[in-house]
Design an enzyme around this catalytic site. Structure first.
Site, PDB file in Angstrom:
ATOM      1  N   ASP A  98      27.712  10.719 -22.213  1.00 27.89           N
ATOM      2  CA  ASP A  98      28.043  11.706 -21.175  1.00 27.89           C
ATOM      3  C   ASP A  98      26.918  11.746 -20.131  1.00 27.89           C
ATOM      4  O   ASP A  98      26.523  12.824 -19.653  1.00 27.89           O
ATOM      5  CB  ASP A  98      28.300  13.098 -21.769  1.00 27.89           C
ATOM      6  CG  ASP A  98      28.985  14.037 -20.765  1.00 27.89           C
ATOM      7  OD1 ASP A  98      29.334  13.581 -19.658  1.00 27.89           O
ATOM      8  OD2 ASP A  98      29.159  15.225 -21.089  1.00 27.89           O
ATOM      9  N   ASP A 144      38.062  14.830 -16.782  1.00 25.51           N
ATOM     10  CA  ASP A 144      36.775  15.280 -17.321  1.00 25.51           C
ATOM     11  C   ASP A 144      35.979  16.129 -16.343  1.00 25.51           C
ATOM     12  O   ASP A 144      35.957  15.878 -15.140  1.00 25.51           O
ATOM     13  CB  ASP A 144      35.912  14.096 -17.762  1.00 25.51           C
ATOM     14  CG  ASP A 144      34.638  14.584 -18.458  1.00 25.51           C
ATOM     15  OD1 ASP A 144      34.740  15.486 -19.297  1.00 25.51           O
ATOM     16  OD2 ASP A 144      33.558  14.068 -18.142  1.00 25.51           O
ATOM     17  N   HIS A 174      38.406  16.548 -21.932  1.00 26.47           N
ATOM     18  CA  HIS A 174      37.275  17.485 -21.951  1.00 26.47           C
ATOM     19  C   HIS A 174      37.872  18.790 -22.487  1.00 26.47           C
ATOM     20  O   HIS A 174      38.552  19.509 -21.765  1.00 26.47           O
ATOM     21  CB  HIS A 174      36.751  17.655 -20.513  1.00 26.47           C
ATOM     22  CG  HIS A 174      35.769  18.761 -20.324  1.00 26.47           C
ATOM     23  ND1 HIS A 174      34.461  18.534 -20.010  1.00 26.47           N
ATOM     24  CD2 HIS A 174      35.910  20.111 -20.389  1.00 26.47           C
ATOM     25  CE1 HIS A 174      33.828  19.700 -19.893  1.00 26.47           C
ATOM     26  NE2 HIS A 174      34.684  20.670 -20.119  1.00 26.47           N
ATOM     27  N   HIS A 192      33.129  14.065 -25.980  1.00 30.53           N
ATOM     28  CA  HIS A 192      31.994  14.919 -26.388  1.00 30.53           C
ATOM     29  C   HIS A 192      32.367  16.074 -27.317  1.00 30.53           C
ATOM     30  O   HIS A 192      32.178  17.237 -27.000  1.00 30.53           O
ATOM     31  CB  HIS A 192      31.224  15.442 -25.167  1.00 30.53           C
ATOM     32  CG  HIS A 192      32.062  15.912 -23.993  1.00 30.53           C
ATOM     33  ND1 HIS A 192      33.018  16.871 -24.107  1.00 30.53           N
ATOM     34  CD2 HIS A 192      32.059  15.525 -22.689  1.00 30.53           C
ATOM     35  CE1 HIS A 192      33.580  17.077 -22.928  1.00 30.53           C
ATOM     36  NE2 HIS A 192      33.016  16.269 -22.049  1.00 30.53           N
ATOM     37  N   HIS A 230      21.831  14.368 -12.223  1.00 27.99           N
ATOM     38  CA  HIS A 230      21.760  15.386 -11.181  1.00 27.99           C
ATOM     39  C   HIS A 230      20.400  15.269 -10.507  1.00 27.99           C
ATOM     40  O   HIS A 230      19.376  15.130 -11.186  1.00 27.99           O
ATOM     41  CB  HIS A 230      21.888  16.793 -11.762  1.00 27.99           C
ATOM     42  CG  HIS A 230      23.245  17.110 -12.320  1.00 27.99           C
ATOM     43  ND1 HIS A 230      24.357  17.236 -11.516  1.00 27.99           N
ATOM     44  CD2 HIS A 230      23.667  17.314 -13.587  1.00 27.99           C
ATOM     45  CE1 HIS A 230      25.409  17.511 -12.270  1.00 27.99           C
ATOM     46  NE2 HIS A 230      25.020  17.558 -13.542  1.00 27.99           N
ATOM     47  N   ASN A 249      27.676  20.830 -20.868  1.00 28.11           N
ATOM     48  CA  ASN A 249      28.987  21.335 -21.273  1.00 28.11           C
ATOM     49  C   ASN A 249      29.782  20.207 -21.927  1.00 28.11           C
ATOM     50  O   ASN A 249      30.063  19.217 -21.273  1.00 28.11           O
ATOM     51  CB  ASN A 249      29.737  21.864 -20.053  1.00 28.11           C
ATOM     52  CG  ASN A 249      30.964  22.654 -20.449  1.00 28.11           C
ATOM     53  OD1 ASN A 249      31.164  22.964 -21.617  1.00 28.11           O
ATOM     54  ND2 ASN A 249      31.804  22.952 -19.477  1.00 28.11           N
ATOM     55  N   HIS A 305      31.516   6.964 -21.852  1.00 25.79           N
ATOM     56  CA  HIS A 305      31.527   8.226 -21.100  1.00 25.79           C
ATOM     57  C   HIS A 305      30.281   8.338 -20.224  1.00 25.79           C
ATOM     58  O   HIS A 305      29.240   8.825 -20.651  1.00 25.79           O
ATOM     59  CB  HIS A 305      31.606   9.414 -22.070  1.00 25.79           C
ATOM     60  CG  HIS A 305      31.973  10.709 -21.397  1.00 25.79           C
ATOM     61  ND1 HIS A 305      32.889  11.582 -21.921  1.00 25.79           N
ATOM     62  CD2 HIS A 305      31.559  11.271 -20.237  1.00 25.79           C
ATOM     63  CE1 HIS A 305      33.012  12.626 -21.111  1.00 25.79           C
ATOM     64  NE2 HIS A 305      32.212  12.463 -20.080  1.00 25.79           N
ATOM     65  N   HIS A 327      28.891   9.129 -16.086  1.00 24.54           N
ATOM     66  CA  HIS A 327      29.162   9.574 -14.708  1.00 24.54           C
ATOM     67  C   HIS A 327      28.252   8.799 -13.773  1.00 24.54           C
ATOM     68  O   HIS A 327      27.038   8.973 -13.800  1.00 24.54           O
ATOM     69  CB  HIS A 327      28.918  11.078 -14.575  1.00 24.54           C
ATOM     70  CG  HIS A 327      29.818  11.905 -15.456  1.00 24.54           C
ATOM     71  ND1 HIS A 327      31.059  12.330 -15.059  1.00 24.54           N
ATOM     72  CD2 HIS A 327      29.663  12.339 -16.731  1.00 24.54           C
ATOM     73  CE1 HIS A 327      31.637  13.018 -16.042  1.00 24.54           C
ATOM     74  NE2 HIS A 327      30.805  13.031 -17.077  1.00 24.54           N
ATOM     75  N   LEU A 328      28.842   7.922 -12.971  1.00 20.57           N
ATOM     76  CA  LEU A 328      28.034   7.073 -12.083  1.00 20.57           C
ATOM     77  C   LEU A 328      27.819   7.704 -10.701  1.00 20.57           C
ATOM     78  O   LEU A 328      27.024   7.207  -9.919  1.00 20.57           O
ATOM     79  CB  LEU A 328      28.671   5.695 -11.942  1.00 20.57           C
ATOM     80  CG  LEU A 328      28.684   4.834 -13.221  1.00 20.57           C
ATOM     81  CD1 LEU A 328      29.386   3.502 -12.971  1.00 20.57           C
ATOM     82  CD2 LEU A 328      27.275   4.598 -13.750  1.00 20.57           C
TER      83      LEU A 328
HETATM   84 ZN   LIG Z   1      33.235  16.606 -20.055  1.00 22.48          ZN
END
Ligand SMILES: [Zn+2]
Lengths: 429, 311
Positions: free
Chosen positions: A305, A153, A180, A232, A309, A278, A62, A64-65
């Site tokens: 996860d 997600d 999610h 998650h 940012h 979240n 999990h 996020h790229l």
């Molecule tokens: Zn999520």
């Protein structure tokens, strides 16, 4: 080129191996396990990892790229660098990109971006077009292009009807629907609903927002078939629902993030946006339930996860700050510190949660320590004490609540795709 | 004796002695406000920014007047002129204001925690003028001042906060402050407007307004926001008024003296009737005047507490 990893203990629960044996690797392939001859040593570059563990390369399902779309926060390349530094040789990339990963083109784009890296990237496709929850995305085409699972997600699969279709359709390819779990009508808060949220005056998300969807998804999976994977997981009640569902033989799996088994909503008292995610950080009771779930196998794996940012986006008023934290480079340290050293999990169990189970859930082959197999491994020092320092992270983004945290246990090296990450840099082997 | 903190972020954890000092100092300033020349040179040379990210004319005017009475230099920065709308981040905005060498920042923001956030990026004294639904300490201080002025004490009084407690920034500050001063605090309202687990703060919860009136010495009546969440929390203001409205009839039933406060602005006919709002038990207009005195007190005590802060 050939190298020898010396003094290591090989641990691979998938092969039932836990023994001290050296590895000879030639052109990225395991040439020999143990019994390495003097002359072979002389012809090799020898890495002495005496007393350290060698495990099948860790896998984070999990991540996020951010590419395509938010390359100022992370790219496929920097995300993979971060993974390698954290001990991971493979990651699954979530589809909330821009444009959304809801087509074979975007799946191929991501795979192409990652093709020369040490870290394998397996894209997750969106369940629905634009993650809008209405029409199914081209799941079959995405499977053909290399997608290994499907998820909206960032948001839940909006309706039970669409979830049913998604489960039925994806079951043809044995690909999991990764959920999610958050009821939308109860969503939108900035932290967990608790006495703490009352004290802080922050809008809150109750645990039932998660529980309702976990239960919905379990019921639907039992009815419609397919497989559901709870991303998650964070609430005690949800863990209990998954535990009961597994007993009944329903095809449900679950992951937990290091922050959800380490931190509580008390952390929000600083109003530091790095504690905003979240699902939100929950109560001590929930944290204990995560550890219990990991121990008894209800929770199959650990996933970060990883949600980069840029500081100009994240370092704002708590309520306006986007959800999520980076996690690839602190995940192993937290797992070893909080789970192994506190004797909640054995080292073998830790390897299952961080390497073997996530691959099984995504139908990916588990690396083996056998002659002729590709070398895909992580060298772990479970006893080294170190302090996380965000300025040293490979990730472009620095949004971590674990900066300056003291941890025990770290990855020393990762090897995969004929490359090695060691002492802060990549090298060909 | 100085205050124990260089900021006023809220009343949570503020010791009784500090509150006592703020209220006592406010009494002195209250006398100044009755003089023909209502100005003292106490904060001469100090620069104070009123940083209002949310519109609140009455709180801003009250602070501004308090600053003028103390001879401070005042800069107003409100969202209508804010750079945040042009994409500048909150942090940059504050750093730019800091570069102007300000001594104190009075901040109002719709997001809880912004005053705490400011203490991490600014060296100025920070005064919270309301953050999200978290705290509004000067409002609670002026409420306490007004109660003390009228009833001569706070210790042992039973104070009930009535109405939309869940979305209020006044309620928590009042609870913390009043409890520190030895009062017993309760809340009254429909279950949907009472925050989660508030009883853990040692607060009694009423869902019956008559019972609350019967058992209280003071009612602090909060505004019911008509526009709030489109009927999810309460069916209508009509129904709210019927079951929770503070009316003369309800008070007269118990034939007792009860003090009525309202932080304003009032929704007449919803949370309170005009008869009560303008009647003999209220201290609502005193609250406004007292607000200036209390804010003068806070600004004075923080602005003069530490000479190292003088620039
Ligand atoms: Zn999520």
């Amino acid at each position: 080129m050939q190298i020898v990893l010396k003094g290591i203990t090989l641990v691979n629960p998938a092969q039932n191996i836990n023994e001290a044996k050296d590895l000879l690797i030639k052109d990225g392939v395991i040439e020999k396990v143990g019994d390495i001859l003097e002359e072979e040593l002389k012809e090799s570059k020898v890495y002495d990892f005496s007393g350290k563990y060698c495990v099948p390369g860790l896998y984070d399902m999990h991540v996020h790229l951010r590419e395509p779309g938010k390359e100022h926060a992370e790219t496929v390349e920097t995300g993979c660098d971060s993974a390698a530094a954290g001990g991971f040789t493979g990651v699954a990339a979530m589809p909330n990109t821009s444009p959304c990963t809801d087509s074979a083109e975007v799946i191929r784009f991501i795979i192409e971006k990652a093709k020369d890296h040490l870290v394998d990237v397996n894209p997750i496709g969106a369940v629905t077009v634009g993650r809008k929850g209405e029409a199914l995305a081209p799941i079959a085409e995405m499977v053909e292009a290399g997608a290994v699972g499907f998820s909206d997600d960032g948001t839940v699969v909006k309706t039970a009807a669409v979830l049913r279709s998604a489960l039925e359709y994806s079951s043809m390819y044995d690909a999991p629907i990764i959920e999610h779990c958050e009821d939308e009508s109860l969503a939108g808060g900035a932290m967990n609903e608790s006495f703490v949220s009352t004290q802080l005056g922050l809008p809150s998300i109750p645990t039932v927002a998660e529980d309702l969807i976990v239960m919905r998804d379990i019921i639907m999976t039992e009815y419609a078939g397919g497989r559901v994977h709870i991303a998650h997981i964070s609430s005690k009640q949800s863990v209990e629902f998954v535990r009961e569902a597994k007993k009944k033989g329903i095809k449900v799996t679950a992951e937990v993030t290091p922050h959800h088994f380490t931190l509580t909503d008390e952390c929000c008292k600083t109003y530091d946006p790095n504690f905003k995610m979240n699902p939100p950080l929950r109560s001590k009771e929930d944290v204990d339930a995560m550890i219990e779930g990991l121990k008894d196998g209800t929770i199959d794996c650990i996933a970060s996860d990883h949600a980069p940012h840029a500081s100009e986006d994240k370092e704002v008023e708590f309520v306006y700050s986007p959800n999520g934290i980076i996690g690839l480079e602190t995940q192993l340290g937290l797992a070893v510190s909080e789970l192994l050293h506190k004797k909640h999990l054995t080292f073998e169990q830790l390897v299952e949660k961080l390497s073997i189970n996530p691959r099984k859930i995504l139908n990916l082959p588990v690396p083996k320590f056998e002659a002729g197999e590709k070398a895909n491994l992580t060298i772990i020092d479970t006893d080294v004490v170190w302090t996380a320092d965000k300025s040293e992270f490979k990730s472009i983004s620095k949004n971590s609540p674990f900066d300056k945290r003291l941890m025990t246990g770290k990855s020393l090296a990762t090897i995969n795709n004929n490359k090695m990450f060691f002492e802060g840099e990549f090298r060909e082997i | 004796m100085p205050l124990t903190s260089k900021h006023l972020l809220g009343l949570h954890g503020v010791p009784r002695e500090d509150i006592q000092m703020i209220l006592d100092t406010a009494t002195t300033f209250r006398e100044v406000l009755d003089r023909p020349i209502k100005k003292v040179p106490t904060l001469k040379g100090k620069t104070i920014v009123n940083l209002f990210f949310e519109n609140s004319t009455r709180t801003r005017i009250s602070f501004e007047l308090a600053q003028k009475r103390l001879t401070a230099d005042t800069i107003n920065f409100s969202t209508s002129t804010s750079a945040t709308k042009k994409g500048e981040t909150f942090k940059d905005t504050v750093r730019n204001i800091e570069a102007m060498k300000v001594d104190m920042i009075v901040v109002r923001h719709q997001s809880a925690g912004v005053p705490q956030f400011l203490t991490r990026i600014s060296d100025a004294n920070i005064i919270n003028a309301g953050d999200g639904r978290h705290e509004h300490p000067t409002q609670a201080l002026l409420d306490m001042y007004s109660i003390r002025e009228k009833l001569g004490k706070l210790e042992g009084l039973k104070v009930c906060i009535v109405g939309d407690v869940a979305h209020s920034r006044v309620a928590l500050s009042n609870i913390y402050g009043l409890q520190a001063m030895g009062a017993q605090v309760s809340v009254c309202g429909p279950a949907t407007l009472i925050p989660w687990q508030i009883e853990k703060l040692g607060v009694k919860v009423y869902h019956n307004i008559d019972k609350a009136i019967k058992e209280s010495d003071v009612l602090n009546v909060l505004r019911i926001q008509l526009e709030r969440d489109a009927g999810v929390s309460i069916p209508s203001t009509r129904e709210y008024h019927k079951y929770f409205g503070v009316t003369k009839k309800r008070i007269d039933n118990f034939n007792k003296d009860i003090l009525i406060l309202h932080p304003g602005p009032i929704n007449r006919g919803v949370e309170i009737t005009s008869e009560v709002a303008d009647g003999p038990y209220q201290v609502i207009l005193n609250q406004v005047t007292n607000g200036v005195a209390v804010r003068m007190s806070v600004l004075y005590l923080l602005g003069t507490m530490n000479t190292n802060n003088l620039r």
